[in-house]
Scaffold this active site. Sequence first.
Site, PDB file in Angstrom:
ATOM      1  CG  ASN A 177      -6.599   1.007  11.405  1.00 20.38           C
ATOM      2  OD1 ASN A 177      -5.055   0.869  11.185  1.00 20.38           O
ATOM      3  ND2 ASN A 177      -6.726   0.813  12.601  1.00 20.38           N
ATOM      4  CB  THR A 178      -9.344   5.341  12.547  1.00 23.12           C
ATOM      5  OG1 THR A 178      -7.999   5.816  12.243  1.00 23.12           O
ATOM      6  CG2 THR A 178      -9.528   6.389  14.319  1.00 23.12           C
ATOM      7  N   GLY A 233      -8.255   9.130   9.191  1.00 23.89           N
ATOM      8  CA  GLY A 233      -8.490   9.941  10.361  1.00 23.89           C
ATOM      9  C   GLY A 233      -9.215  10.420  10.751  1.00 23.89           C
ATOM     10  CE  LYS A 251      -3.161   3.171   2.919  1.00 23.75           C
ATOM     11  NZ  LYS A 251      -4.199   3.188   3.611  1.00 23.75           N
ATOM     12  CB  ALA A 291      -8.652   7.454   4.837  1.00 29.65           C
ATOM     13  N   GLY A 292     -10.501   8.113   6.281  1.00 33.96           N
ATOM     14  CA  GLY A 292     -11.666   8.328   6.089  1.00 33.96           C
ATOM     15  C   GLY A 292     -12.935   8.258   7.088  1.00 33.96           C
TER      16      GLY A 292
END
Lengths: 70, 264
Positions: free
Chosen positions: B210-211, B161, B100, B188-189
């Site tokens: 992830n977050t 995040g 990645k 992301a996001g």
Amino acid sequence: MSDAITVSLNGNTEALESGQSLQHALQQWGLSDKKVATAINGDFVPRSRYSDTTIDDGDQIDVVTPVGGG
Amino acid sequence: MNSSMLTLYGETFNSRFLLGTALYPSPQIMRDAIEASECNIVTLGLRRQNPNERDGAAIWDYIKDTRCHLLPNTAGCKSAKEAITLAEMSREIFDTPWIKLEVIGDDYNLQPDPYGLVEAAAVLIKEGFKVLPYTTDDLIVAKKLLDVGCEALMPWGSPIGTGQGLMNKYNLRTLRERLPNTPLIIDAGLGKPSQAMEAMEMGFDGILLNTAVAKAQKPALMAQAFAGAINAGRQAYEAGLMVTRDTASPSTPTIGQPFWHQNK
């Protein structure tokens, strides 16, 4: 007796005897048996070249290991 | 081929959910979340090892046990050169050509540097890597990445995040429409399962996050929620969404209405 050299290991200053191989240095630092990969001065050094790679004075050595990541 | 499967660089995966392995309260909670997500691919990173610290080895043991396909990242790299070196280190340490690719151009919003990204991708593709670039929603950057050999792209929903979801839907729709044959994974996001579902309904091929899972009060439950949303969104896309209208249209037949309105 060999001269001493100074290198950067993951941002910390370390003293080494001159003429040491990367393999010896990693053993000295307790990193040789761990799951790590290495770069010197920003260039990747494959494991197969540890024994014939000589560390020079002022080298910046990065040794990385797995962490969680996104 | 089963249309519900995700294909990246010729490899197929049952799940369209890719999960990160950072920020969990504990390695065990991370492993529970991975299991609950039923994902096939997990991301992970590399950081400097200090002698006598076992943290890296511990997290690696947990990740390895999940038997998921590994997707190492180059998080934190700010130049093509840094990212290339870290990718090479990743390939050796994880014994995988998958990467990645992240080249960050701004510390404030962690926005990808498109120039460094294309430069690094070109080199890594030539070195035999299977590059999944973390990019913006810019169509031209996406095309440049495809030109240098990338076979899949990972546009951001919004900055890493932030949990703000799909920040620029026009650009994302444009990417999807203009690159119909390229696997596109929103990376992301995303903060809510509904945002992941929306992306999948738009026809994106997968979700990497992830977050939103790791920082949930119950990460495993949130992983399950995202998995359900991603599946539902994909099913809706494959089923074909109805065309939206500005005016009402009765769903119950109007012919044969019994008694009301008949005298008007």
